[in-house]
Scaffold this motif. Structure first.
Motif, PDB file in Angstrom:
ATOM      1  N   VAL A 149       0.848  -1.190   0.000  1.00 21.33           N
ATOM      2  CA  VAL A 149       0.000   0.000   0.000  1.00 21.33           C
ATOM      3  C   VAL A 149       0.887   1.245   0.000  1.00 21.33           C
ATOM      4  O   VAL A 149       1.866   1.329   0.754  1.00 21.33           O
ATOM      5  CB  VAL A 149      -0.933   0.010   1.221  1.00 21.33           C
ATOM      6  CG1 VAL A 149      -1.791   1.281   1.240  1.00 21.33           C
ATOM      7  CG2 VAL A 149      -1.836  -1.225   1.193  1.00 21.33           C
ATOM      8  N   SER A 150       0.544   2.213  -0.830  1.00 19.63           N
ATOM      9  CA  SER A 150       1.367   3.421  -0.987  1.00 19.63           C
ATOM     10  C   SER A 150       1.441   4.239   0.292  1.00 19.63           C
ATOM     11  O   SER A 150       0.587   4.113   1.188  1.00 19.63           O
ATOM     12  CB  SER A 150       0.801   4.290  -2.113  1.00 19.63           C
ATOM     13  OG  SER A 150       0.858   3.625  -3.350  1.00 19.63           O
ATOM     14  N   ASP A 151       2.456   5.103   0.370  1.00 22.58           N
ATOM     15  CA  ASP A 151       2.636   5.939   1.550  1.00 22.58           C
ATOM     16  C   ASP A 151       1.633   7.094   1.555  1.00 22.58           C
ATOM     17  O   ASP A 151       0.911   7.336   0.576  1.00 22.58           O
ATOM     18  CB  ASP A 151       4.070   6.450   1.651  1.00 22.58           C
ATOM     19  CG  ASP A 151       4.471   7.318   0.453  1.00 22.58           C
ATOM     20  OD1 ASP A 151       3.582   7.868  -0.228  1.00 22.58           O
ATOM     21  OD2 ASP A 151       5.682   7.446   0.203  1.00 22.58           O
ATOM     22  N   ASP A 152       1.616   7.823   2.654  1.00 24.84           N
ATOM     23  CA  ASP A 152       0.625   8.889   2.832  1.00 24.84           C
ATOM     24  C   ASP A 152       0.757   9.989   1.785  1.00 24.84           C
ATOM     25  O   ASP A 152      -0.243  10.583   1.366  1.00 24.84           O
ATOM     26  CB  ASP A 152       0.745   9.493   4.234  1.00 24.84           C
ATOM     27  CG  ASP A 152       0.250   8.542   5.310  1.00 24.84           C
ATOM     28  OD1 ASP A 152      -0.196   7.439   4.958  1.00 24.84           O
ATOM     29  OD2 ASP A 152       0.308   8.909   6.503  1.00 24.84           O
ATOM     30  N   ASN A 153       1.976  10.282   1.365  1.00 27.46           N
ATOM     31  CA  ASN A 153       2.163  11.346   0.378  1.00 27.46           C
ATOM     32  C   ASN A 153       1.444  11.018  -0.929  1.00 27.46           C
ATOM     33  O   ASN A 153       0.869  11.905  -1.576  1.00 27.46           O
ATOM     34  CB  ASN A 153       3.648  11.571   0.115  1.00 27.46           C
ATOM     35  CG  ASN A 153       4.345  12.259   1.279  1.00 27.46           C
ATOM     36  OD1 ASN A 153       3.731  13.029   2.006  1.00 27.46           O
ATOM     37  ND2 ASN A 153       5.622  11.958   1.467  1.00 27.46           N
ATOM     38  N   ARG A 154       1.489   9.756  -1.321  1.00 25.84           N
ATOM     39  CA  ARG A 154       0.796   9.354  -2.552  1.00 25.84           C
ATOM     40  C   ARG A 154      -0.721   9.530  -2.390  1.00 25.84           C
ATOM     41  O   ARG A 154      -1.407   9.982  -3.318  1.00 25.84           O
ATOM     42  CB  ARG A 154       1.129   7.897  -2.896  1.00 25.84           C
ATOM     43  CG  ARG A 154       0.380   7.348  -4.111  1.00 25.84           C
ATOM     44  CD  ARG A 154       0.575   8.202  -5.337  1.00 25.84           C
ATOM     45  NE  ARG A 154      -0.087   7.659  -6.514  1.00 25.84           N
ATOM     46  CZ  ARG A 154      -0.439   8.373  -7.567  1.00 25.84           C
ATOM     47  NH1 ARG A 154      -0.175   9.677  -7.595  1.00 25.84           N
ATOM     48  NH2 ARG A 154      -1.042   7.811  -8.599  1.00 25.84           N
TER      49      ARG A 154
END
Length: 537
Positions: free
Chosen positions: A495-500
């Motif tokens: 799962v992508s990081d928060d920035n994405r």
């Protein structure tokens, strides 16, 4: 802990389906109850609504339909939870839930007969003649009920939840089972109702031997909660707001709204359990002079922060934004403030400051807890169906009148709450230089849905969401509540990081093991449906 979070998240998601039925039912009941009130008709000379007129009959019809929904909540919860928890063949789970519910209560009825327990021997008059006190007689009578005309134990919504969970388990376990050729007709979906019958017979048979003790324990727990008085009400409001961060409030508050944890009260000659159930039973009873604030103490407290507090907090964020950014964030904050004020949906505004200024959220939770306590102290009894915005306030406060709800205190304290929120938020943002929207260095700059669609198109957004969840093969299940995509993934590291997610216009992300929640405000349900359709989930 992560597995508990995942389970509670799934249960909370399942609760949302039956609960989603209630706003329309509540509005029908609220409108019908308000405009058939003889006092209102006489005071404002609304003769076209008088008893016997066509409009009066239509309004009575509305009220009756609304009451019907609340009278059958256990069955609705059984079906809704079965659908919500079933991973496959949800229609089979729904049928299994109805079948299981009927068998469950029919078997209980039969066992009670074998034990010599009938409606006659648990009536208050009969029990008092047998030497019981009034309180003892009423307590025993409250242990029994009628479900779809079947005399049974008072399992209420708990019974529906149990039936729904068991039916979902049976569906998930046996829907794809292949039997030998000579029994092949009963393979797959056809096996589910067979197993449902076999499982619910023993479940119903054992319930009369232990449920009365469980029921009394639940009632005692509800009485203990009431005995905590105003501090207990504060703790409830404070805790629910904190749990909202993780989306776990959906798994908790229904227990207070629909079960004895929220109180048990006699209304119109019937024992009613659960705060919201009591409120709507009183709403349908024209003899009630003032709704019970004890019943609504887990509901009414949200009006002050949702209608007044958070819109003022949005104003504080706008005022503290850098001048060059004010025009950019104005639309976003106004939209979030109006959403909170009108509907009581708070996530769009809460998640604009939660992750960059957690202390502000803690203060918000404390102020909400105080609001719950104040409303109970002032005997304010405004019920809700969906949330605590202007819509519910109008139907269940204004239209019902001050004499029944004491709603005037919400209007009196609302502006005070707005002032407190505004100055506390403004002071904290400036004092600690929080990077709220529009301020220099803010990393959580928000974009409107329109902005993003113009940039990338909605179809690409859906593709990006799926890819950011690790791809379609990484998604075990995707669902949504009012404001969040609720996803179970196979590998959380993909799962992508928060920035994405910020780039994808998400208000925030909650992670706990394989349970992922992406906050998209009121678009969450729409995105979920479109993703399911696009990827044939």
């Amino acid at each position: 802990m992560k597995s508990i979070f995942s389970v509670l998240q799934k249960i909370g998601r399942a609760f949302m389906l039956p609960i989603a039925i209630l706003p329309m039912a509540g509005i029908l009941l609220g409108v019908g109850g308000a405009f058939t009130n003889p006092t209102l008709i006489q005071t404002y000379q609304l003769n076209f609504l008088a008893e016997g007129t066509i409009m009066n009959k239509i309004l009575i019809l509305c009220s009756t339909v609304g009451s019907l929904v609340f009278a059958n909540l256990p069955l609705l919860f059984a079906v809704g939870i079965a659908i919500g928890l079933a991973n496959i063949n949800k229609e089979t789970a729904a049928l299994s839930a109805v079948l299981g519910f009927l068998i469950f209560h029919t078997v209980i009825n039969l066992i009670l007969k074998f034990m010599g327990i009938t409606p006659d021997v648990v009536s208050v008059d009969y029990l008092m003649q047998a030497g019981k006190s009034v309180a003892e007689a009423q307590g025993i009578k409250a242990s029994y009920a009628s479900e779809l005309g079947i005399f049974t134990l008072q399992t209420g919504v708990f019974g529906g939840i149990i039936c729904g969970m068991v039916s979902a388990y049976v569906t998930n376990k046996f829907s794809n089972v292949a039997l030998p050729d000579y029994l092949a007709f009963f393979s797959g979906n056809r096996l589910v109702p067979v197993i449902t019958i076999l499982i619910f017979i023993p479940i119903g048979a054992i319930f009369p031997f232990f449920w009365p003790a469980v029921f009394r324990t639940i009632v005692k727990a509800g009485e203990a909660f009431s005995a905590m008085g105003y501090p207990g009400t504060f703790l409830y409001g404070f805790s629910m707001r904190l749990l909202n961060v993780f989306g776990l409030h959906h798994a908790i508050y229904p227990l207070f709204w629909y079960t004895p944890l929220g109180g048990v009260m006699e209304v119109g000659g019937k024992m009613v359990e659960g705060g919201q159930n009591i409120f709507f039973a009183q709403l349908a009873d024209t003899t009630v002079k003032h709704f019970s604030a004890n019943a609504t103490k887990t509901m009414t407290g949200g009006f002050l922060p949702m209608m007044f507090g958070l819109p003022a907090a949005a104003l504080a964020m706008y005022k503290t934004a850098d001048f060059k950014n004010k025009k950019i964030i104005k639309g976003i904050l106004v939209s979030a403030a109006l959403t909170s004020f009108l509907t009581g949906i708070t996530e769009p505004i809460e998640f604009t400051f939660l992750f960059v200024a957690p202390p502000l959220y803690l203060i918000h939770a404390i102020l909400e807890g105080l609001s719950y306590m104040l409303m109970q102290m002032l005997d304010v009894a405004v019920g809700i169906t969906f949330s605590r915005g202007l819509i519910d306030f109008t139907f269940f406060g204004l239209l019902q009148g001050m004499s029944k709800t004491s709603y005037q205190w919400i209007l009196i304290l609302g502006p005070i709450y707005a002032v407190v929120y505004y100055y506390v938020f403004k002071f904290m943002i400036i004092k600690f230089n929080y990077a709220t929207p529009g301020r220099e260095g803010a990393e959580n700059k928000l974009y409107t849905k329109k902005d993003y669609q113009e940039k990338a198109g909605e179809d690409k957004l859906l593709t990006d969401i799926v890819e950011s969840l690790g791809g379609i093969d990484n998604i075990q299940n995707i669902d949504a509540c009012i404001t969040r995509l609720r996803v179970s993934v196979k590998d959380e590291t993909k799962v992508s990081d928060d920035n994405r997610w910020k780039e994808l216009n998400a208000k925030g992300v909650i992670r706990s093991g394989k349970g992922i929640q992406v906050i998209y405000g009121t678009q969450a349900e729409i995105y979920k449906n479109k993703i399911r359709k696009k990827y044939n989930i």
